[in-house]
Design an enzyme around this catalytic site. Sequence first.
Site, PDB file in Angstrom:
ATOM      1  N   GLY A  70       0.811  -1.206   0.000  1.00 44.92           N
ATOM      2  CA  GLY A  70       0.000   0.000   0.000  1.00 44.92           C
ATOM      3  C   GLY A  70       0.849   1.263   0.000  1.00 44.92           C
ATOM      4  O   GLY A  70       0.540   2.244  -0.674  1.00 44.92           O
ATOM      5  N   THR A  71       1.938   1.236   0.754  1.00 44.51           N
ATOM      6  CA  THR A  71       2.822   2.397   0.839  1.00 44.51           C
ATOM      7  C   THR A  71       3.382   2.752  -0.536  1.00 44.51           C
ATOM      8  O   THR A  71       3.351   3.920  -0.945  1.00 44.51           O
ATOM      9  CB  THR A  71       3.982   2.095   1.820  1.00 44.51           C
ATOM     10  OG1 THR A  71       3.421   1.810   3.106  1.00 44.51           O
ATOM     11  CG2 THR A  71       4.942   3.260   1.935  1.00 44.51           C
ATOM     12  N   ASN A 150      -7.597   4.415   9.131  1.00 44.43           N
ATOM     13  CA  ASN A 150      -7.055   3.218   9.749  1.00 44.43           C
ATOM     14  C   ASN A 150      -7.100   3.236  11.273  1.00 44.43           C
ATOM     15  O   ASN A 150      -7.010   2.203  11.905  1.00 44.43           O
ATOM     16  CB  ASN A 150      -5.615   2.978   9.278  1.00 44.43           C
ATOM     17  CG  ASN A 150      -4.768   4.227   9.340  1.00 44.43           C
ATOM     18  OD1 ASN A 150      -5.087   5.228   8.709  1.00 44.43           O
ATOM     19  ND2 ASN A 150      -3.700   4.195  10.108  1.00 44.43           N
ATOM     20  N   SER A 198      -3.865  -2.884  -0.373  1.00 46.75           N
ATOM     21  CA  SER A 198      -2.756  -3.699   0.136  1.00 46.75           C
ATOM     22  C   SER A 198      -3.254  -5.092   0.516  1.00 46.75           C
ATOM     23  O   SER A 198      -4.257  -5.223   1.216  1.00 46.75           O
ATOM     24  CB  SER A 198      -2.157  -3.006   1.356  1.00 46.75           C
ATOM     25  OG  SER A 198      -1.187  -3.841   1.950  1.00 46.75           O
ATOM     26  N   GLY A 199      -2.538  -6.115   0.079  1.00 49.86           N
ATOM     27  CA  GLY A 199      -2.969  -7.502   0.276  1.00 49.86           C
ATOM     28  C   GLY A 199      -3.154  -7.928   1.722  1.00 49.86           C
ATOM     29  O   GLY A 199      -4.106  -8.625   2.060  1.00 49.86           O
ATOM     30  N   HIS A 200      -2.241  -7.468   2.601  1.00 51.07           N
ATOM     31  CA  HIS A 200      -2.258  -8.016   3.962  1.00 51.07           C
ATOM     32  C   HIS A 200      -3.333  -7.433   4.864  1.00 51.07           C
ATOM     33  O   HIS A 200      -3.468  -7.826   6.024  1.00 51.07           O
ATOM     34  CB  HIS A 200      -0.873  -7.900   4.616  1.00 51.07           C
ATOM     35  CG  HIS A 200      -0.455  -6.528   5.038  1.00 51.07           C
ATOM     36  ND1 HIS A 200      -0.457  -6.143   6.353  1.00 51.07           N
ATOM     37  CD2 HIS A 200      -0.004  -5.459   4.341  1.00 51.07           C
ATOM     38  CE1 HIS A 200      -0.018  -4.896   6.447  1.00 51.07           C
ATOM     39  NE2 HIS A 200       0.270  -4.457   5.244  1.00 51.07           N
ATOM     40  N   THR A 236      10.919  -7.890 -11.338  1.00 58.76           N
ATOM     41  CA  THR A 236      10.228  -9.171 -11.508  1.00 58.76           C
ATOM     42  C   THR A 236       9.084  -9.267 -10.505  1.00 58.76           C
ATOM     43  O   THR A 236       9.261  -9.001  -9.313  1.00 58.76           O
ATOM     44  CB  THR A 236      11.221 -10.335 -11.313  1.00 58.76           C
ATOM     45  OG1 THR A 236      12.265 -10.184 -12.274  1.00 58.76           O
ATOM     46  CG2 THR A 236      10.537 -11.680 -11.497  1.00 58.76           C
ATOM     47  N   CYS A 323       2.334   2.586  13.608  1.00 63.50           N
ATOM     48  CA  CYS A 323       3.528   3.416  13.516  1.00 63.50           C
ATOM     49  C   CYS A 323       3.668   4.329  14.717  1.00 63.50           C
ATOM     50  O   CYS A 323       4.774   4.649  15.134  1.00 63.50           O
ATOM     51  CB  CYS A 323       3.493   4.264  12.263  1.00 63.50           C
ATOM     52  SG  CYS A 323       2.641   3.477  10.913  1.00 63.50           S
TER      53      CYS A 323
HETATM   54  C1  LIG Z   1      -1.598  -0.359   6.170  1.00 67.70           C
HETATM   55  C2  LIG Z   1      -1.916   0.913   5.473  1.00 67.70           C
HETATM   56  C3  LIG Z   1      -1.066   1.435   4.488  1.00 67.70           C
HETATM   57  C4  LIG Z   1       0.268   0.803   4.154  1.00 67.70           C
HETATM   58  O1  LIG Z   1       0.139  -0.401   3.445  1.00 67.70           O
HETATM   59  P1  LIG Z   1       1.401  -1.410   3.437  1.00 67.70           P
HETATM   60  O2  LIG Z   1       0.979  -2.487   2.494  1.00 67.70           O
HETATM   61  O3  LIG Z   1       1.545  -1.899   4.835  1.00 67.70           O
HETATM   62  O4  LIG Z   1       2.569  -0.646   2.939  1.00 67.70           O
HETATM   63  C5  LIG Z   1      -1.436   2.595   3.843  1.00 67.70           C
HETATM   64  N1  LIG Z   1      -2.596   3.217   4.134  1.00 67.70           N
HETATM   65  C6  LIG Z   1      -3.447   2.748   5.069  1.00 67.70           C
HETATM   66  C7  LIG Z   1      -4.719   3.464   5.325  1.00 67.70           C
HETATM   67  C8  LIG Z   1      -3.138   1.588   5.773  1.00 67.70           C
HETATM   68  O5  LIG Z   1      -3.970   1.140   6.703  1.00 67.70           O
END
Ligand SMILES: *Cc1c(COP(=O)(O)O)cnc(C)c1O
Length: 391
Positions: A70-71, A150, A198-200, A236, A323
Amino acid sequence: MRVYLDNAATTKVRPEVVQEMLPYYDEFYGNASSVHTFGQEAKKGLDRARDRVAAALGAQSSEIIFTAGGTEADNTAIFGVAKKYASKGKHIITTAIEHHAVLHSCEQLEQEGYRVTYLPVDEYGRVTAEQVKNAICDDTILVTIMFANNEIGTVMPIAEIGAVCKEHGVLFHTDAVQAVGHIHINVKEMNIDMLSLSGHKFHGPKGVGVLYVRNGLKLPSLIVGGAQERTRRAGTENLPAIVGLGKAIELATAEIDENAKKISALRDRLIKGLLTIPHTRLNGHPTDRLPNNANISIRYIEGESILLMLDMNGIAASSGSACTSGSLDPSHVLLAIGLTHEVAHGSVRLTLSEYTTQEEIDYTIEVLKKTTERLRAMSPIYNESATSDNK
Ligand SMILES: *Cc1c(COP(=O)(O)O)cnc(C)c1O
């Protein structure tokens, strides 16, 4: 009992997702750019994942760029637009409560001579489309506003903001990392030009994400090198992770209504239980909030002490965003909704998932009640001020 209530920080990978990923480590391990059969098998997995993401967002497959999270997706959108349109203008609009992936990108651009408007939010953490409209100037090149927060779970009026941006011809990016898999999203209907996920955060693997970029908008790549992702993101592809993200987004989207109903019922049970503790308040919007988020301020105690006591009882929670947990500065989000430093410090975020059970919720309420009582009994501030304070 071990209870995981930190699903906004990360989620467990679903077993179906792991199963889908495994063959891409030791069977279909070709490089998707290779022309031989191994490469073509890998390419097939990549294409299928791309189709699944596109279907989940109401987008075209050609509009999906895989990133390392996501970052990176946020950085690619913001720095990409800034670089491409620098000669057109240097003004960006965002909010005071964005994730640091967006905030720090904007702050870096300020160092480089860009002007950034950080829209204030109301007591629930919302901005209005009207605020966005009033902030747009002749030199505005980008509006970047998160879909859902978040920390406090507040959902922004994204479709209305998208309409305003379209009307004024300004590009609109949204960090939808917390919303995907929980809320229905259609990038066309919502007039979203760019979207990060973001996948996780929805039971997929870590280190993989997506930037959706509307067809017709060509951004410079943040990562340069090979011609992967049609030259929009070099390197890749992390194929097992991409395949896992594709499976996870398909499952999450198919079960969105069922899960939202189930999870929000447990969340409401949790909130109701915690608000019976004296001197507590719910942070974020009462109804326009993520189905899995509860953020509560518990006065006269330190969030960090609560977290430690919860952890000793097997419960994983957070005092804000992952964070900020390591530092003593109160969360920028809680300050932006008007909390004092003292109240912000006594806040806990509990985020549920489809794996959360009622038994876990009831246990958590019990532990938090006892913990609060014990901590307050030891607190001189509580004994002096709480009795003469009705807040
Ligand atoms: C977790 C999060 C991100 C960052 O995503 P990553 O895949 O961990 O780099 C960015 N924005 C929000 C709102 C998030 O909750």
